[in-house]
Write a protein that holds these residues in place. Structure first.
Motif, short mmCIF file in Angstrom:
data_model
loop_
_atom_site.label_atom_id
_atom_site.label_comp_id
_atom_site.label_asym_id
_atom_site.label_seq_id
_atom_site.Cartn_x
_atom_site.Cartn_y
_atom_site.Cartn_z
N ASN A 16 3.62 11.25 11.53
CA ASN A 16 3.25 12.33 10.61
C ASN A 16 3.49 13.70 11.26
OD1 ASN A 16 2.29 10.08 9.31
ND2 ASN A 16 0.14 10.70 9.26
N ASN A 63 10.21 13.57 4.73
CA ASN A 63 9.52 12.30 4.97
C ASN A 63 10.40 11.10 4.59
OD1 ASN A 63 7.93 10.22 3.17
ND2 ASN A 63 6.54 10.78 4.84
N ARG A 82 0.84 -1.21 0.00
CA ARG A 82 0.00 0.00 0.00
C ARG A 82 0.88 1.25 0.00
NH1 ARG A 82 -1.36 3.53 3.82
NH2 ARG A 82 -0.39 2.36 5.49
N SER A 123 -4.52 9.13 12.49
CA SER A 123 -3.78 8.34 11.50
C SER A 123 -3.93 6.86 11.84
CB SER A 123 -2.31 8.76 11.51
OG SER A 123 -1.51 7.78 10.91
N LYS A 183 7.44 2.95 9.28
CA LYS A 183 7.58 4.40 9.52
C LYS A 183 8.52 4.55 10.71
CE LYS A 183 3.67 7.03 9.05
NZ LYS A 183 2.19 7.34 9.01
N GLN A 230 1.64 3.58 -3.34
CA GLN A 230 1.15 4.97 -3.30
C GLN A 230 2.29 5.95 -3.50
OE1 GLN A 230 -1.06 5.61 0.33
NE2 GLN A 230 -2.61 4.11 -0.21
N LYS A 243 -4.31 5.33 -3.84
CA LYS A 243 -4.14 6.77 -3.63
C LYS A 243 -2.79 7.22 -4.19
CE LYS A 243 -6.85 7.05 0.63
NZ LYS A 243 -7.32 5.67 0.78
N1 FAQ Z 1 -2.21 12.13 0.18
O1 FAQ Z 1 -2.76 6.43 8.52
P1 FAQ Z 1 -2.13 7.43 7.63
C1 FAQ Z 1 7.01 13.42 -3.69
C2 FAQ Z 1 -3.94 8.53 3.35
S1 FAQ Z 1 6.62 11.93 -3.02
C3 FAQ Z 1 -3.04 11.08 -0.07
O2 FAQ Z 1 -1.32 8.49 8.27
P2 FAQ Z 1 0.22 6.26 6.42
C4 FAQ Z 1 8.17 13.52 -4.62
C5 FAQ Z 1 -3.16 7.26 3.69
O3 FAQ Z 1 -2.67 6.66 2.52
C6 FAQ Z 1 5.13 12.22 -2.07
N2 FAQ Z 1 -3.40 10.20 0.87
O4 FAQ Z 1 -1.32 6.68 6.47
C7 FAQ Z 1 7.88 14.46 -5.70
C8 FAQ Z 1 -4.20 6.46 4.43
O5 FAQ Z 1 -5.10 5.86 3.51
P3 FAQ Z 1 -5.04 4.24 3.19
C9 FAQ Z 1 4.58 10.97 -1.59
C10 FAQ Z 1 -2.87 10.37 2.10
O6 FAQ Z 1 0.45 5.52 5.17
C11 FAQ Z 1 8.06 15.81 -5.52
C12 FAQ Z 1 -5.01 7.53 5.15
O7 FAQ Z 1 -4.78 8.75 4.48
N3 FAQ Z 1 5.38 10.46 -0.49
O8 FAQ Z 1 6.34 14.31 -3.37
C13 FAQ Z 1 -1.99 11.40 2.42
O9 FAQ Z 1 0.65 5.64 7.70
C14 FAQ Z 1 7.80 16.70 -6.55
C15 FAQ Z 1 -4.63 7.65 6.61
O10 FAQ Z 1 -3.26 8.13 6.75
C16 FAQ Z 1 5.11 9.26 0.07
O11 FAQ Z 1 4.23 8.55 -0.35
C17 FAQ Z 1 -1.66 12.32 1.40
N4 FAQ Z 1 -0.87 13.38 1.61
O12 FAQ Z 1 0.99 7.69 6.34
C18 FAQ Z 1 7.45 13.98 -6.93
C19 FAQ Z 1 6.04 8.86 1.20
N5 FAQ Z 1 -1.65 11.30 3.72
O13 FAQ Z 1 -3.76 4.00 2.44
C20 FAQ Z 1 7.18 14.87 -7.97
C21 FAQ Z 1 5.73 7.51 1.75
C22 FAQ Z 1 -2.30 10.22 4.21
O14 FAQ Z 1 -5.03 3.55 4.54
C23 FAQ Z 1 7.38 16.24 -7.78
N6 FAQ Z 1 4.49 7.46 2.45
N7 FAQ Z 1 -3.04 9.68 3.23
O15 FAQ Z 1 -6.25 3.99 2.36
C24 FAQ Z 1 4.35 7.78 3.77
O16 FAQ Z 1 5.30 8.17 4.42
C25 FAQ Z 1 3.00 7.58 4.39
O17 FAQ Z 1 2.23 6.74 3.53
C26 FAQ Z 1 2.22 8.90 4.64
C27 FAQ Z 1 0.83 8.54 5.21
C28 FAQ Z 1 2.96 9.74 5.68
C29 FAQ Z 1 2.02 9.72 3.36
#
Ligand code: FAQ
Length: 331
Positions: A239, A153, A54, A223, A235, A58, A124
């Motif tokens: 957050n 992050n 997941r 969260s 993690k 994402q 997502k």
């Molecule tokens: N957008 O329980 P949590 C970039 C969802 S890379 C959409 O806190 P989790 C580079 C979450 O999926 C940016 N959905 O979830 C670049 C969960 O739903 P689910 C991406 C969001 O996973 C720059 C629900 O809300 N980076 O920018 C968002 O423990 C410029 C509950 O949330 C990553 O993906 C959101 N903002 O923590 C590229 C980093 N926030 O899946 C091009 C890796 C939360 O249960 C140009 N990911 N949700 O249905 C992570 O670190 C974590 O997944 C979080 C969310 C911190 C994003």
């Protein structure tokens, strides 16, 4: 393609008894607690595997959808130098998507399955990429704030417990730090340029500040995934912890640019040695998560269009790969 060398995780989980699963789980938890990396062919609980697929898928989708807002400006960059830099930056994001899809495939889910989930709206991607890029200053603001938030992050994710994800993050972080600097350099040029350019930079900061804070996800108490993901060391920080660090690092950068963060509640808290900041509009965040972002429909249709138009490339690559397999001699 990376799934072919892996043992089937289903074979492993269905073939063992409850007592064996308990022992395997204990051994797994002990390895995680000792900060060992978990590797693709190691036993892991199904829920750990699902959480990783997941989050990593994402993350991969975010990188690839994230190419679109900046890609819009490649043909309109204000100079050849800016165009070449932006082209390289957007290409890097495509590369990040590929490392992440490849790393996620080691968990036994194919790239096609992950991409279908994105195109059908089941998966997502980061809310930030559902906002439009209206002016050239937005390209500066994305590099500075969005890549800045992404690094904040992703640095802790270099120590995430799943080996292929952690290793992918090392290179991604190096590239993101170049991206952040190129964005900040655009903001420096704009903020110190004509009064109109300064206003464009301020307007971009006004529009991108709050969506950038939303990138870190809901507050810790809202969260659902944080507690378990912290226990599994997927993690490494919550957050809210990472969001606070981003605010603390970014406010002095805005001061240096002579720009004002659009938050009347923003104030240095000497006792806690950090900035207090205003309430994020969580109703906007959840609406964008649900697919109601300002340009959400355009983003997905652009991805589907690119996928369909790229079919011939995938077919040609598959045909070429098939020719490389040595033909077995029949004795
Ligand atoms: N957008 O329980 P949590 C970039 C969802 S890379 C959409 O806190 P989790 C580079 C979450 O999926 C940016 N959905 O979830 C670049 C969960 O739903 P689910 C991406 C969001 O996973 C720059 C629900 O809300 N980076 O920018 C968002 O423990 C410029 C509950 O949330 C990553 O993906 C959101 N903002 O923590 C590229 C980093 N926030 O899946 C091009 C890796 C939360 O249960 C140009 N990911 N949700 O249905 C992570 O670190 C974590 O997944 C979080 C969310 C911190 C994003």
């Amino acid at each position: 393609m990376y799934t072919t060398e892996l043992q089937s995780h289903q074979d492993k989980t269905t073939a063992v008894s409850d007592a064996e699963v308990e022992a395997l789980t204990d051994a797994f938890e002990a390895r995680v607690a000792a900060d060992e990396f978990i590797e693709p062919n190691d036993w892991m609980p199904d829920a750990y595997r699902r959480t990783l697929v997941r989050q990593m898928s994402q993350h991969a989708h975010s990188e690839v959808v994230g190419m679109l807002p900046e890609g819009n400006w490649i043909s309109r960059a204000p100079s050849l130098r800016r165009k070449a830099v932006l082209l390289a930056k957007v290409q890097d994001e495509g590369g990040h998507g590929l490392y992440l899809y490849a790393a996620a495939e080691t968990l036994g889910t194919s790239r096609e399955e992950m991409i279908n989930a994105l195109h059908s709206g089941r998966a997502k991607y980061s809310t930030i990429f559902n906002y439009p890029t209206l002016t050239w200053a937005d390209i500066g603001a994305i590099g500075w704030l969005v890549d800045g938030a992404a690094i904040m992050n992703q640095v802790p994710l270099q120590r995430t417990s799943y080996g292929p994800y952690a290793r992918a993050m090392v290179r991604v972080c190096k590239e993101e730090s170049f991206h952040q600097r190129q964005g900040y350099e655009i903001m420096m040029a704009m903020a110190n340029g004509t009064p109109e350019q300064h206003d464009m930079a301020q307007d971009a900061l006004n529009r991108w500040w709050w969506p950038s804070l939303m990138m870190f996800g809901p507050t810790d108490d809202n969260s659902p995934n944080t507690e378990q993901s912290m226990r599994w060391r997927i993690k490494r920080e919550t957050n809210d912890e990472i969001r606070q660090r981003f605010v603390d690092v970014t406010v002095p950068q805005a001061d240096a640019l002579g720009l004002k963060i659009p938050d009347p509640a923003l104030k240095w808290n000497a006792e806690r040695e950090q900035y207090d900041f205003g309430e994020i509009d969580w109703s906007e965040f959840w609406a964008v998560v649900k697919g109601e972002g300002p340009v959400a429909k355009e983003r997905i249709s652009a991805r589907i269009d690119a996928w369909e138009k790229g079919a011939w490339v995938r077919e040609a690559a598959a045909a070429h790969a098939a020719k490389q397999i040595p033909v077995k001699k029949v004795a």
